[in-house]
Design a protein around this motif. Sequence first.
Motif, mmCIF file in Angstrom:
data_model
loop_
_atom_site.group_PDB
_atom_site.id
_atom_site.type_symbol
_atom_site.label_atom_id
_atom_site.label_comp_id
_atom_site.label_asym_id
_atom_site.label_seq_id
_atom_site.Cartn_x
_atom_site.Cartn_y
_atom_site.Cartn_z
ATOM 1 N N PHE A 145 0.848 -1.188 0.000
ATOM 2 C CA PHE A 145 0.000 0.000 0.000
ATOM 3 C C PHE A 145 0.884 1.238 0.000
ATOM 4 N N ALA A 146 1.058 1.795 -1.200
ATOM 5 C CA ALA A 146 1.932 2.955 -1.389
ATOM 6 C C ALA A 146 1.150 4.231 -1.123
ATOM 7 N N PRO A 147 1.728 5.181 -0.404
ATOM 8 C CA PRO A 147 0.992 6.418 -0.116
ATOM 9 C C PRO A 147 0.871 7.356 -1.305
ATOM 10 N N THR A 148 1.809 7.289 -2.257
ATOM 11 C CA THR A 148 1.788 8.212 -3.393
ATOM 12 C C THR A 148 2.212 7.489 -4.665
ATOM 13 N N GLU A 149 1.975 8.136 -5.794
ATOM 14 C CA GLU A 149 2.409 7.582 -7.076
ATOM 15 C C GLU A 149 3.929 7.476 -7.138
ATOM 16 N N LYS A 150 4.635 8.412 -6.508
ATOM 17 C CA LYS A 150 6.093 8.340 -6.502
ATOM 18 C C LYS A 150 6.564 7.083 -5.777
ATOM 19 N N SER A 151 5.931 6.765 -4.651
ATOM 20 C CA SER A 151 6.288 5.544 -3.928
ATOM 21 C C SER A 151 6.031 4.316 -4.793
ATOM 22 N N THR A 168 -2.907 4.355 -2.033
ATOM 23 C CA THR A 168 -4.039 4.624 -1.134
ATOM 24 C C THR A 168 -4.027 6.004 -0.499
ATOM 25 N N GLY A 169 -2.933 6.764 -0.632
ATOM 26 C CA GLY A 169 -2.736 7.884 0.271
ATOM 27 C C GLY A 169 -2.132 7.365 1.561
ATOM 28 N N ASN A 170 -1.899 8.253 2.497
ATOM 29 C CA ASN A 170 -1.243 7.876 3.754
ATOM 30 C C ASN A 170 -2.248 7.910 4.897
ATOM 31 N N THR A 171 -2.230 6.882 5.725
ATOM 32 C CA THR A 171 -3.163 6.831 6.854
ATOM 33 C C THR A 171 -2.890 7.932 7.879
ATOM 34 N N GLU A 177 -7.050 13.917 10.580
ATOM 35 C CA GLU A 177 -8.394 14.458 10.404
ATOM 36 C C GLU A 177 -9.269 14.134 11.611
ATOM 37 N N ARG A 178 -9.061 12.967 12.199
ATOM 38 C CA ARG A 178 -9.845 12.577 13.362
ATOM 39 C C ARG A 178 -9.380 13.306 14.625
ATOM 40 N N ASN A 179 -8.059 13.546 14.746
ATOM 41 C CA ASN A 179 -7.508 13.931 16.040
ATOM 42 C C ASN A 179 -7.101 15.395 16.181
ATOM 43 N N GLY A 344 -3.268 12.364 0.124
ATOM 44 C CA GLY A 344 -4.589 11.784 -0.017
ATOM 45 C C GLY A 344 -5.674 12.507 0.761
ATOM 46 N N ASP A 345 -6.871 11.925 0.707
ATOM 47 C CA ASP A 345 -8.081 12.585 1.212
ATOM 48 C C ASP A 345 -8.563 12.050 2.551
ATOM 49 N N GLY A 346 -7.798 11.181 3.196
ATOM 50 C CA GLY A 346 -8.209 10.683 4.494
ATOM 51 C C GLY A 346 -9.037 9.414 4.442
ATOM 52 N N ASP A 347 -9.011 8.709 3.298
ATOM 53 C CA ASP A 347 -9.759 7.454 3.195
ATOM 54 C C ASP A 347 -8.839 6.266 2.928
ATOM 55 N N ALA A 348 -7.576 6.394 3.310
ATOM 56 C CA ALA A 348 -6.595 5.334 3.031
ATOM 57 C C ALA A 348 -6.962 4.034 3.737
ATOM 58 N N ALA A 349 -7.442 4.126 4.974
ATOM 59 C CA ALA A 349 -7.709 2.916 5.758
ATOM 60 C C ALA A 349 -8.761 2.041 5.095
ATOM 61 N N VAL A 350 -9.849 2.652 4.634
ATOM 62 C CA VAL A 350 -10.906 1.873 3.988
ATOM 63 C C VAL A 350 -10.410 1.290 2.669
ATOM 64 N N GLN A 351 -9.604 2.052 1.925
ATOM 65 C CA GLN A 351 -9.033 1.529 0.682
ATOM 66 C C GLN A 351 -8.174 0.300 0.958
ATOM 67 N N ILE A 352 -7.372 0.360 2.013
ATOM 68 C CA ILE A 352 -6.518 -0.770 2.381
ATOM 69 C C ILE A 352 -7.363 -1.993 2.693
ATOM 70 N N LEU A 353 -8.366 -1.802 3.506
ATOM 71 C CA LEU A 353 -9.206 -2.921 3.944
ATOM 72 C C LEU A 353 -9.898 -3.586 2.749
ATOM 73 N N ARG A 354 -10.385 -2.787 1.833
ATOM 74 C CA ARG A 354 -11.130 -3.337 0.698
ATOM 75 C C ARG A 354 -10.229 -4.023 -0.323
ATOM 76 N N ALA A 355 -8.932 -3.772 -0.270
ATOM 77 C CA ALA A 355 -8.003 -4.424 -1.192
ATOM 78 C C ALA A 355 -7.517 -5.772 -0.677
#
Length: 367
Positions: A145-151, A168-171, A177-179, A344-355
């Motif tokens: 799960f790479a945070p960016t296209e460069k990664s 996915t973006g970065n978690t 965003e939550r904290n 990313g937009d703060g949805d990395a965790a859900v993207q990870i889980l669904r993959a």
Amino acid sequence: MTDIAFVLGTRPEIIKLAPVIRACEQHGVEYAVIHTGQHYSDNLDGVFFDQLELAEPDVNLGVGSGPHGEQTGEMLGGIERVVEDLDPDVVIVQGDTNSALAGGLAASKMDPKLAHVEAGLRSFDRSMPEETNRVIVDHIADYLFAPTEKSKWYLVREGISELRITVTGNTVVDALERNRTVARRKTTVLDDHGLTAGQYLLMTAHRQENVDDPDRFRALLDGAARAGQEHGLDVVYPIHPRARERLKEFEIDVPAPVRTIEPQDYLDFVRLLSASAAVLTDSGGVQEEACVLGVPCVTMRDNTERPETTDVGANRLSSCDSDRIRRAVTEMLNADGGWENPYGDGDAAVQILRALPVSVETEEVIR
């Protein structure tokens, strides 16, 4: 049988895996948390579970500190025994720590699939133990799960199939965003230390190559002090116990206006960072957090595995040269802070889980 086993052992891992753990709870995925105990001080990471509203780890191996090989070997044996008992479908590790390496190696020799969160980061400095760890874990992982296209590009360039990689973006964005709002509402850290938002510099320095070298440590402190003096700002330094020991061992006097304070819990640190005029750091995670929060950053290292932060203008590399640190702080304080967040937009965790090859409820589960 457990769907997912998380292996973690340090504060950054807890922070960045918390959104994925929370996503498991929200989407009906069974999980267990294995804490290696790489950070063994409750003041440094135990309280994070409370602040992040996470259950205590299912297992704590209590490994603690030690030479890299000894520490990693002890973790490897312990993780292997626990994974055998849990029999998860997937083991998830994060980042570049010895805990991530041990968890990755254990999973790669057993039945579970291995997932690496924050894959593809590269400093291209093999003198850093973290660089070795992250490269090895990337090459043995089934899901990267790479945070960016460069990664992702770094991974593909090393011969890793694109079929194993998801951007996915970065978690860290999910976590902040939550904290960040919670921190502003709940913490009193600014009042506790007599600070005014925007009227101080924040400093973190803990890396071995910096604090274990007396000349580099002195230059780092001197550069921070000169930057503070030039701009009439205090420099607040939450100091790791190990770095404090080095000050004493090397007989280093901390120059004004640098002032050391005790290590901070997560919410207090988020508040200190978000309210600072700029941050001086040698931490990769702080570079990301500062970039997301819109705080100018100076990285007191020769390289960074977060080049996205320098690409968007959120970060400057200064090495540990005193004058370069001073000049970099001036440049960042005068820079336009309107950079775009590359993580990313703060949805990395859900993207990870669904993959992952686990059953995920499409609607959130109310528990």
